[in-house]
Design an enzyme around this catalytic site. Structure first.
Site, short mmCIF file in Angstrom:
data_model
loop_
_atom_site.label_atom_id
_atom_site.label_comp_id
_atom_site.label_asym_id
_atom_site.label_seq_id
_atom_site.Cartn_x
_atom_site.Cartn_y
_atom_site.Cartn_z
N ASP A 271 0.88 -1.28 0.04
CA ASP A 271 0.08 -0.27 -0.18
C ASP A 271 0.86 1.42 -0.02
OD1 ASP A 271 -2.97 1.23 0.89
OD2 ASP A 271 -1.49 2.51 2.01
N THR B 56 -5.23 2.60 -0.14
CA THR B 56 -5.07 1.78 -1.43
C THR B 56 -5.64 0.53 -1.21
OG1 THR B 56 -3.33 3.34 -2.10
CG2 THR B 56 -3.74 1.44 -3.37
N ASP B 57 -5.21 -0.42 -0.04
CA ASP B 57 -5.48 -1.47 0.04
C ASP B 57 -7.07 -1.67 0.27
OD1 ASP B 57 -3.26 -3.10 0.03
OD2 ASP B 57 -2.82 -2.89 2.26
N ILE B 58 -7.59 -0.59 1.23
CA ILE B 58 -9.16 -0.83 1.40
C ILE B 58 -9.87 -0.42 0.07
CG2 ILE B 58 -10.83 0.68 2.61
CD1 ILE B 58 -8.72 0.98 4.88
#
Length: 418
Positions: free
Chosen positions: A158, A190-192
């Site tokens: 991320d 960004t991961d989420i």
């Protein structure tokens, strides 16, 4: 408020209660996607390494308090993305373990994985191998850079993608200001976002399967998602050829739309049109500002930002945050406080919407969790299972789904397969 049923094995009432998800992912983007699917009712089977499990099980402190009042080994990070799942430990490196996962894939609708591109082929668990066994399988791969392109073989994280994908270039205070420089978001955004896009894409593939009868491969990349989520900042560049610059908490296209000091702290003004600006100026005792040519329209205010903002910052220090918010809300001028997380969970609206839930947990007695924001009137989100202990459902899943006899399960455990 979302429905909660925490009895072991409670049946789901959710919109995806007919769907089984085999979750081979770990850390955040993949587990975030599968938690969404689990909250919507899917039966999510989380495959983990025996003795270790998801990396985030070890990402503490903080750890949850144990039932004895001491510190448990349950990491708060792990809890944020793993409810409504059943944990099954399988040694993927063993031939027998690979065979068990293939059998589970044949009994599943969806598989989610976040190994490096091509990393599961050596186990016979790649998309082509499993599609041959289960043509209806929706297979979602989440990687840093996707299945194609010059970066496909790289690991993606991320933080790195926030930098590479441009988010950090537009986040933080401008160069030359105190504290100036690029800044990442305060959560692994960004991961989420990739988890959210993945959950959407998986459901789209399931909907398509209703017409075609066939599954498909979903190729999700953190970099793709980050570039897509530059949103208006990306379009600002595409329209002008100029890279947007960091503005701290200010907005590139709207003024005033940022934080301002008050007598006892800070507040946010989010003024989106000229009428709101005029009402703010009246409340602040400076109606003349809204009539001045430099400030009368948003276009003019953006052009003369450097002249206007110091004037407003001087005005806002005259009252406390609470006094400003009360006055401006009565005039329909968008504004608000800058809350610490503790204040967020004490907020009347957050409480009214039930955004904190508590679930029983075998290692800690109970765990507080953040509720799903999804509200469905007929098929509500259903909190059936707390984030599971490592391997808590191995015997249950092998017996109920694959028909493995108890003696055989004990033999698999003895050999380290599960």
């Amino acid at each position: 408020m979302p429905h909660a049923s925490t009895e072991p094995g409670a049946a789901s009432r959710g919109a995806l209660s007919h769907i089984r998800v085999l979750d081979l992912s770990r850390v955040l983007a993949g587990p975030w996607a599968t938690q969404i699917l689990g909250d919507l009712g899917a039966d999510v089977i989380k495959i983990e390494r025996p003795g270790a499990g998801d990396d985030t099980r070890g990402w503490g402190p903080p750890w949850m308090p144990g039932t004895d009042g001491g510190e448990s080994r349950v990491a708060a990070y792990y809890l944020c993305a793993n409810r409504n799942k059943r944990s099954v430990t399988v040694d993927m490196a063993s031939v027998e373990g690979q065979a068990l996962i293939r059998r589970l894939a044949c009994q599943s609708d969806v598989l989610v994985e976040n190994f490096k591109a091509g990393g599961l082929a050596r186990y016979g668990l790649d998309y082509d191998s499993l599609r041959a066994l289960n043509p209806r399988l929706v297979y979602c791969s989440i990687t840093g850079f996707g299945q194609t392109g010059p970066y496909a073989a790289r690991a993606g994280y991320d933080f790195l993608v926030q930098g590479l994908g441009g988010l950090m270039s537009v986040t933080g205070r401008p160069d030359g200001e105190p504290g100036g420089g690029p800044m990442k978001a305060g959560v692994a955004l960004t991961d989420i976002l990739t988890g959210l896009y993945a959950a959407n894409a998986i459901q789209a593939a399931l909907a398509a399967r209703e017409h075609t009868g066939a599954g498909q491969h979903v190729d999700m990349a953190l970099l793709d998602v980050q570039v897509a989520c530059l949103a208006n900042q990306a379009m600002n560049f595409l329209a002008t050829g100029l890279s947007p610059q960091r503005l701290g908490n200010a907005h590139p296209s709207i003024v005033p739309y940022q934080d301002f000091p008050t007598a006892d702290g800070y507040m946010i003004l989010a003024i989106g049109n000229d009428g709101q600006f005029a009402r703010f100026c009246e409340e602040a005792g400076r109606p003349d500002l809204a009539q001045e040519a430099r400030f009368a329209t948003n276009r003019a205010r953006v052009e003369h930002r450097d002249a206007l903002i110091p004037i407003l910052r001087h005005l806002t220090t005259a009252r406390t945050t609470a006094a400003w918010i009360a006055a401006l809300e009565s005039r329909a001028v968008p504004c608000g406080p800058i809350n610490a997380v503790a204040q967020v969970f004490d907020d009347a609206q957050v409480r009214a919407r039930g955004l904190r839930i508590d679930m029983p947990h075998p290692e800690t007695g109970s765990v507080p969790l953040v509720a799903s924001p999804i509200r469905l009137s007929e098929t509500p989100v259903d909190y059936r299972l707390p984030p599971p202990a490592l391997g808590a459902h191995t015997a249950e899943v092998l017996k109920d789904i694959l028909g493995v006899a108890p003696d055989e399960i004990r033999a698999l455990r003895a050999r380290g397969v599960v």
